[in-house]
Design a protein around this motif. Structure first.
Motif, PDB file in Angstrom:
ATOM      1  N   UNK A  78       0.841  -1.207   0.000  1.00 17.75           N
ATOM      2  CA  UNK A  78       0.000   0.000   0.000  1.00 17.75           C
ATOM      3  C   UNK A  78       0.872   1.252   0.000  1.00 17.75           C
ATOM      4  N   UNK A  79       1.932   1.222   0.802  1.00 20.47           N
ATOM      5  CA  UNK A  79       2.857   2.363   0.859  1.00 20.47           C
ATOM      6  C   UNK A  79       3.504   2.598  -0.502  1.00 20.47           C
ATOM      7  N   UNK A  80       3.937   1.506  -1.148  1.00 18.26           N
ATOM      8  CA  UNK A  80       4.512   1.634  -2.483  1.00 18.26           C
ATOM      9  C   UNK A  80       3.494   2.197  -3.476  1.00 18.26           C
ATOM     10  N   UNK A  81       2.244   1.772  -3.351  1.00 12.89           N
ATOM     11  CA  UNK A  81       1.211   2.179  -4.304  1.00 12.89           C
ATOM     12  C   UNK A  81       0.868   3.655  -4.182  1.00 12.89           C
ATOM     13  N   UNK A  82       0.714   4.164  -2.944  1.00  7.88           N
ATOM     14  CA  UNK A  82       0.170   5.509  -2.765  1.00  7.88           C
ATOM     15  C   UNK A  82       1.189   6.550  -2.296  1.00  7.88           C
ATOM     16  N   UNK A  83       2.361   6.106  -1.823  1.00  4.24           N
ATOM     17  CA  UNK A  83       3.313   7.081  -1.288  1.00  4.24           C
ATOM     18  C   UNK A  83       4.692   7.025  -1.960  1.00  4.24           C
ATOM     19  N   UNK A  84       5.048   5.881  -2.516  1.00  2.96           N
ATOM     20  CA  UNK A  84       6.340   5.748  -3.204  1.00  2.96           C
ATOM     21  C   UNK A  84       6.060   5.285  -4.624  1.00  2.96           C
ATOM     22  N   UNK A  85       5.947   6.213  -5.511  1.00  5.95           N
ATOM     23  CA  UNK A  85       5.530   5.904  -6.881  1.00  5.95           C
ATOM     24  C   UNK A  85       6.725   5.445  -7.714  1.00  5.95           C
ATOM     25  N   UNK A  86       7.015   4.134  -7.629  1.00 10.34           N
ATOM     26  CA  UNK A  86       8.116   3.562  -8.400  1.00 10.34           C
ATOM     27  C   UNK A  86       7.543   2.676  -9.501  1.00 10.34           C
ATOM     28  N   UNK A  87       7.788   3.049 -10.738  1.00  9.60           N
ATOM     29  CA  UNK A  87       7.290   2.276 -11.873  1.00  9.60           C
ATOM     30  C   UNK A  87       8.268   1.154 -12.181  1.00  9.60           C
TER      31      UNK A  87
END
Length: 239
Positions: free
Chosen positions: A29-38
């Motif tokens: 969830x943190x990666x999805x909404x706070x750490x936008x790494x493609x």
């Protein structure tokens, strides 16, 4: 050298696995909404551990938990049948949990959403946005009435564990599903609060299933004193 696995140890193991999965889900969830790494790796990680994604590790674990409950119930059926005691109610529960295990992995319940929405005849669903809760809720109430006598026949400790596990499971499966559905209808699925709702929902379902498995193990040990699994050094197993 003897080894005996107590129900409390099994419950602690289940809880540990559940909270590891919760942690991995929260990281996603943190990666999805706070750490936008493609990143392909990050996207695959999120898919594997997201509580709201089907056919991934948390879904598989939940399905296995429900399957374990079904198997334990089937063991009780066999034990009671051998003792010439009533077992039909236990068999009914076993079949229900086998169905729930399949449903968890294949999402059969979601197929009831669209036809039930059409029956409601309203564009605004609110708490009934995920309309499958209506037919499942009716089935649940019917089952509760049907099993009232059965529940009263259980030992007090087992009854309390049954009721606690059922409350926790249903609080997630229906309670937070309805709350989350109302939020999704207004704000959509792609937001942090939706992720929190479905995370709590799935967490409570897993905890409820783990508690129910624990209650079944307690019942087996207290009611069938001849049942024990002993592992010796020579790998000889007796039951």
């Amino acid at each position: 050298m003897l080894f005996k696995k107590k129900p409390e140890h099994v419950l602690k193991l289940f809880f540990a696995l559940i909270f590891v999965l919760l942690f991995l889900n929260v990281v996603g969830i943190i990666f999805t909404y706070y750490i936008n790494l493609n990143s392909i790796f990050i996207n695959e990680y999120i898919r594997l551990f997201d509580f709201n994604t089907e056919t991934n590790i948390p879904t598989f674990f939940s399905s296995i938990l429900l399957l374990i409950c079904g198997v334990l119930l089937l063991c009780i059926v066999i034990f009671r049948k051998n003792q010439q005691a009533q077992y039909i109610a236990w068999l009914g529960l076993a079949l229900i949990f086998f169905f729930l295990s399949i449903d968890e992995f294949s999402s059969i319940h979601e197929k009831f959403t669209h036809p039930t929405r059409e029956l409601l005849g309203s564009s605004q669903k609110g708490l009934l946005y995920y309309a499958w809760v209506i037919p499942y809720g009716i089935a649940l109430i019917s089952l509760a009435i049907l099993y009232l006598k059965f529940l009263k026949s259980l030992p007090p400790k087992i009854l309390k564990l049954f009721l606690l596990s059922g409350f926790v499971f249903l609080l997630g499966a229906i309670g937070f599903e309805m709350i989350g559905g109302k939020h999704v209808e207004i704000h959509g699925e792609e937001n942090v609060l939706t992720a929190i709702y479905y995370s709590i929902e799935e967490l409570l379902e897993m905890l409820g299933a783990a508690l129910f498995a624990y209650s079944l193990l307690c019942y087996i040990i207290t009611q069938f004193t001849s049942f024990q699994i002993i592992i010796e050094e020579k790998s000889k197993v007796t039951a």
